[in-house]
Design a protein around this motif. Structure first.
Motif, mmCIF file in Angstrom:
data_model
loop_
_atom_site.group_PDB
_atom_site.id
_atom_site.type_symbol
_atom_site.label_atom_id
_atom_site.label_comp_id
_atom_site.label_asym_id
_atom_site.label_seq_id
_atom_site.Cartn_x
_atom_site.Cartn_y
_atom_site.Cartn_z
ATOM 1 N N LEU A 7 1.001 -1.233 0.046
ATOM 2 C CA LEU A 7 -0.371 0.122 0.351
ATOM 3 C C LEU A 7 0.760 0.982 0.038
ATOM 4 O O LEU A 7 0.532 2.091 -0.590
ATOM 5 C CB LEU A 7 -0.990 0.270 1.096
ATOM 6 N N PHE A 8 1.917 1.236 0.815
ATOM 7 C CA PHE A 8 2.972 2.410 0.918
ATOM 8 C C PHE A 8 3.159 2.839 -0.713
ATOM 9 O O PHE A 8 3.312 3.712 -1.064
ATOM 10 C CB PHE A 8 3.978 2.269 1.490
ATOM 11 N N ASN A 9 4.244 1.479 -1.141
ATOM 12 C CA ASN A 9 4.286 1.772 -2.546
ATOM 13 C C ASN A 9 3.603 2.016 -3.119
ATOM 14 O O ASN A 9 4.014 3.345 -4.526
ATOM 15 C CB ASN A 9 5.692 0.019 -2.921
ATOM 16 N N TRP A 10 2.106 1.529 -3.298
ATOM 17 C CA TRP A 10 1.543 1.563 -4.257
ATOM 18 C C TRP A 10 0.837 3.385 -3.621
ATOM 19 O O TRP A 10 0.792 4.067 -4.819
ATOM 20 C CB TRP A 10 -0.033 1.120 -4.431
ATOM 21 N N ILE A 11 0.940 4.078 -3.079
ATOM 22 C CA ILE A 11 0.800 5.607 -2.616
ATOM 23 C C ILE A 11 1.822 6.387 -3.040
ATOM 24 O O ILE A 11 1.391 7.936 -3.551
ATOM 25 C CB ILE A 11 0.025 5.848 -1.332
ATOM 26 N N ALA A 17 2.881 9.437 -10.539
ATOM 27 C CA ALA A 17 1.312 8.968 -11.693
ATOM 28 C C ALA A 17 0.561 10.443 -11.949
ATOM 29 O O ALA A 17 1.135 10.643 -13.325
ATOM 30 C CB ALA A 17 1.307 7.237 -11.721
ATOM 31 N N ASP A 18 -0.562 10.741 -10.631
ATOM 32 C CA ASP A 18 -0.383 12.025 -10.839
ATOM 33 C C ASP A 18 0.147 13.175 -11.375
ATOM 34 O O ASP A 18 -0.718 13.772 -12.309
ATOM 35 C CB ASP A 18 -1.961 11.677 -9.791
ATOM 36 N N ALA A 19 0.853 12.834 -10.477
ATOM 37 C CA ALA A 19 1.141 14.577 -10.882
ATOM 38 C C ALA A 19 2.102 14.805 -12.327
ATOM 39 O O ALA A 19 2.487 15.191 -12.934
ATOM 40 C CB ALA A 19 2.313 14.574 -9.896
ATOM 41 N N ARG A 20 2.880 13.484 -12.826
ATOM 42 C CA ARG A 20 3.535 12.668 -14.253
ATOM 43 C C ARG A 20 2.507 12.215 -14.985
ATOM 44 O O ARG A 20 3.299 10.965 -15.221
ATOM 45 C CB ARG A 20 5.012 12.272 -13.583
ATOM 46 N N PRO A 21 1.624 12.674 -15.104
ATOM 47 C CA PRO A 21 0.554 11.979 -16.207
ATOM 48 C C PRO A 21 1.691 11.269 -17.488
ATOM 49 O O PRO A 21 0.670 9.830 -18.313
ATOM 50 C CB PRO A 21 -0.544 12.759 -16.899
ATOM 51 N N ASP A 22 2.963 11.542 -17.867
ATOM 52 C CA ASP A 22 3.279 11.381 -19.335
ATOM 53 C C ASP A 22 4.297 10.527 -19.210
ATOM 54 O O ASP A 22 4.899 10.627 -20.143
ATOM 55 C CB ASP A 22 3.798 12.525 -19.813
ATOM 56 N N ASP A 23 4.412 9.839 -17.263
ATOM 57 C CA ASP A 23 5.946 9.665 -17.248
ATOM 58 C C ASP A 23 5.316 7.879 -17.297
ATOM 59 O O ASP A 23 4.493 7.022 -16.303
ATOM 60 C CB ASP A 23 6.235 9.044 -15.713
ATOM 61 N N ARG A 24 5.886 7.557 -18.142
ATOM 62 C CA ARG A 24 4.852 5.802 -18.537
ATOM 63 C C ARG A 24 5.883 4.846 -17.231
ATOM 64 O O ARG A 24 4.858 3.620 -17.262
ATOM 65 C CB ARG A 24 5.784 5.048 -19.696
ATOM 66 N N SER A 25 6.504 5.201 -17.229
ATOM 67 C CA SER A 25 7.386 4.645 -15.667
ATOM 68 C C SER A 25 6.392 4.300 -14.620
ATOM 69 O O SER A 25 6.417 2.901 -13.899
ATOM 70 C CB SER A 25 9.121 4.337 -15.402
ATOM 71 N N GLN A 27 3.404 5.490 -14.011
ATOM 72 C CA GLN A 27 2.377 4.642 -14.630
ATOM 73 C C GLN A 27 2.140 3.270 -14.559
ATOM 74 O O GLN A 27 1.470 2.731 -14.220
ATOM 75 C CB GLN A 27 1.544 5.131 -16.378
ATOM 76 N N ASP A 28 3.105 2.799 -15.677
ATOM 77 C CA ASP A 28 3.424 1.538 -15.337
ATOM 78 C C ASP A 28 3.434 0.746 -13.683
ATOM 79 O O ASP A 28 3.487 -0.270 -13.278
ATOM 80 C CB ASP A 28 4.731 0.353 -16.158
ATOM 81 N N THR A 29 4.454 1.432 -13.200
ATOM 82 C CA THR A 29 5.307 1.035 -11.767
ATOM 83 C C THR A 29 3.213 0.914 -10.351
ATOM 84 O O THR A 29 3.461 0.123 -10.305
ATOM 85 C CB THR A 29 6.022 2.071 -11.108
ATOM 86 N N ALA A 30 3.227 2.181 -10.783
ATOM 87 C CA ALA A 30 1.688 2.319 -10.391
ATOM 88 C C ALA A 30 0.507 1.053 -10.569
ATOM 89 O O ALA A 30 -0.031 0.417 -9.491
ATOM 90 C CB ALA A 30 1.311 3.280 -10.715
#
Length: 90
Positions: A7-11, A17-25, A27-30
């Motif tokens: 949960l901590f890693n996800w949040i 990911a929310d702050a950097r919507p173009d950051d594919r890494s 997004q994928d990690t989330a």
């Protein structure tokens, strides 16, 4: 992986990911941690909100509502580290 760690890693990565919507890494990690929480811990409907100095994470475990909280300073540390690294902000 223990549920609290996942949960901590996800949040933490979801905030990135929310702050950097173009950051594919990010997004994928989330997505990876979200899937891990679904498959290994039967968590669904995950989301978060900010209340003062806390990130409140909420969802369901099986059919039971669940809520936990993490200090904003710790959650946002990864985002601040990424944003302060020039090679990730070009």
């Amino acid at each position: 992986m223990k549920r609290d760690d996942a949960l901590f890693n996800w949040i933490q990565i979801q905030v990135v990911a929310d702050a950097r919507p173009d950051d594919r890494s990010a997004q994928d990690t989330a997505s990876f941690f979200l899937e891990l929480l679904r498959e290994d811990h039967q968590m669904t409907g995950l989301g978060y909100r900010i209340e003062g100095a806390w990130y409140i994470v909420f969802g369901q475990v099986a059919t039971v509502e669940w809520e936990g909280r993490f200090p904003a300073e710790l959650v946002e540390a990864l985002l601040h580290a990424i944003e302060s690294e020039p090679k990730y902000n070009q």
